[in-house]
Enzyme design. Sequence first.
Site, PDB file in Angstrom:
ATOM      1  N   ASP A 106       0.825  -1.210   0.000  1.00  0.00           N
ATOM      2  CA  ASP A 106       0.000   0.000   0.000  1.00  0.00           C
ATOM      3  C   ASP A 106       0.864   1.267   0.000  1.00  0.00           C
ATOM      4  O   ASP A 106       1.993   1.254   0.479  1.00  0.00           O
ATOM      5  CB  ASP A 106      -0.919  -0.025   1.234  1.00  0.00           C
ATOM      6  N   HIS A 115       2.434   3.323  -8.949  1.00  0.00           N
ATOM      7  CA  HIS A 115       2.263   1.894  -9.238  1.00  0.00           C
ATOM      8  C   HIS A 115       3.444   1.369 -10.044  1.00  0.00           C
ATOM      9  O   HIS A 115       3.952   0.278  -9.812  1.00  0.00           O
ATOM     10  CB  HIS A 115       0.963   1.658 -10.024  1.00  0.00           C
ATOM     11  N   LEU A 152      10.419 -20.751  -4.480  1.00  0.00           N
ATOM     12  CA  LEU A 152       9.427 -19.869  -3.871  1.00  0.00           C
ATOM     13  C   LEU A 152       8.081 -19.944  -4.597  1.00  0.00           C
ATOM     14  O   LEU A 152       8.033 -19.916  -5.835  1.00  0.00           O
ATOM     15  CB  LEU A 152       9.948 -18.420  -3.907  1.00  0.00           C
TER      16      LEU A 152
HETATM   17  C1  IPE Z   1      -5.585  -2.658  -0.144  1.00  0.00           C
HETATM   18  O1  IPE Z   1      -5.220  -1.326  -0.324  1.00  0.00           O
HETATM   19  C2  IPE Z   1      -5.551  -3.398  -1.432  1.00  0.00           C
HETATM   20  C3  IPE Z   1      -4.226  -3.530  -2.048  1.00  0.00           C
HETATM   21  C4  IPE Z   1      -3.089  -3.134  -1.552  1.00  0.00           C
HETATM   22  C5  IPE Z   1      -4.223  -4.206  -3.303  1.00  0.00           C
HETATM   23  P1  IPE Z   1      -6.309  -0.179  -0.505  1.00  0.00           P
HETATM   24  O2  IPE Z   1      -5.561   1.084  -0.635  1.00  0.00           O
HETATM   25  O3  IPE Z   1      -7.260  -0.525  -1.564  1.00  0.00           O
HETATM   26  O4  IPE Z   1      -7.089  -0.241   0.904  1.00  0.00           O
HETATM   27  P2  IPE Z   1      -7.910   0.881   1.671  1.00  0.00           P
HETATM   28  O5  IPE Z   1      -8.942   1.394   0.736  1.00  0.00           O
HETATM   29  O6  IPE Z   1      -6.954   1.942   2.082  1.00  0.00           O
HETATM   30  O7  IPE Z   1      -8.477   0.178   2.869  1.00  0.00           O
HETATM   31  C1  IPE Z   2      -1.577   0.205  -3.340  1.00  0.00           C
HETATM   32  O1  IPE Z   2      -1.369   1.581  -3.386  1.00  0.00           O
HETATM   33  C2  IPE Z   2      -1.799  -0.390  -4.715  1.00  0.00           C
HETATM   34  C3  IPE Z   2      -3.190  -0.758  -4.993  1.00  0.00           C
HETATM   35  C4  IPE Z   2      -4.197  -0.730  -4.144  1.00  0.00           C
HETATM   36  C5  IPE Z   2      -3.485  -1.205  -6.345  1.00  0.00           C
HETATM   37  P1  IPE Z   2      -2.576   2.599  -3.426  1.00  0.00           P
HETATM   38  O2  IPE Z   2      -2.937   2.844  -4.839  1.00  0.00           O
HETATM   39  O3  IPE Z   2      -3.682   2.147  -2.546  1.00  0.00           O
HETATM   40  O4  IPE Z   2      -1.903   3.913  -2.823  1.00  0.00           O
HETATM   41  P2  IPE Z   2      -2.510   4.893  -1.735  1.00  0.00           P
HETATM   42  O5  IPE Z   2      -2.950   4.056  -0.586  1.00  0.00           O
HETATM   43  O6  IPE Z   2      -3.662   5.595  -2.387  1.00  0.00           O
HETATM   44  O7  IPE Z   2      -1.394   5.805  -1.385  1.00  0.00           O
HETATM   45 MG    MG Z   3      -4.098   2.381  -0.577  1.00  0.00          MG
END
Ligand code: IPE
Ligand code: IPE
Ligand code: MG
Length: 248
Positions: free
Chosen positions: A22, A39, A133
């Site tokens: 995240d 990303h 792995l």
């Molecule tokens: C969780 O992250 C899903 C992934 C990392 C793929 P999100 O960014 O979607 O989660 P919330 O919305 O902060 O809970």
């Molecule tokens: C995690 O990073 C990747 C996915 C959920 C696909 P985010 O896109 O949720 O990044 P933040 O949390 O908005 O910073």
């Molecule tokens: Mg996120």
Amino acid sequence: MSTMIDHIDKSRLPRHIAIIMDGNGRWAKEKGEDRLFGHFHGVESVRNIVEGCAELGVEYLTLYAFSTENWDRPEYEVVGLMELLVNTIRKEVESLNKNNIRLHVIGDMSMLPDYARAELNEALEITSENTGLNLIMALSYSGRWELLNAVKNIAYEVKQGRLSVEAIDQDTLQRYLCTSGFPDPELMIRTSGEYRISNFLLYQLAYAELYFTQVRWPDFRKENLYEAIFDYQNRERRFGKTSEQVVS
Ligand code: IPE
Ligand code: IPE
Ligand code: MG
């Protein structure tokens, strides 16, 4: 250079590490860039952590890459993520094979665009003989989706007369989860300073040690992984018992 890896007990590694990757969006925004830029850079962290786990001898690594809820993000981001996924798989398959890494996917594959599903299936096939792995990508995945799916399939088997209600136990349920055949994660890491599960492996994380770090996913590297493992190794896992019982 001093590194955390020297402090890790190699005989007590978690067999299965699960990571909620995240913070990509915020990482990018802090640099004045578009979320997709985050990303894109997150892929480098994936490479680095997969390599780190393979070097250590971790058996299973599950990466939460896309949740069922993430489909509700702006279309350009969803499309960008799908393209990134397909391009990354295409580029990395060879190196997965070279490193004896077997790819698995868990999640609702029916939601994926055809081209992405085809690319994934090919990569699953190409790496299926590898014995190192196990890299498990959680894609279009959520714990509630998985449990609902399991309940439906179990109910169907009962209806068909192939399974009796009395025979349903924890093992039965586990067999109907996407993670059937994988041990439960002992360690779950979430990056970017959020303290929640966000619908990840709800059943399997029952007794996992949770580790949270402020580090955004695109900045997360092997050294951060070692730190998490070190932290994990200094905890007492009691599974409901008393400390005295566990020690003896
Ligand atoms: C969780 O992250 C899903 C992934 C990392 C793929 P999100 O960014 O979607 O989660 P919330 O919305 O902060 O809970
Ligand atoms: C995690 O990073 C990747 C996915 C959920 C696909 P985010 O896109 O949720 O990044 P933040 O949390 O908005 O910073
Ligand atoms: Mg996120």
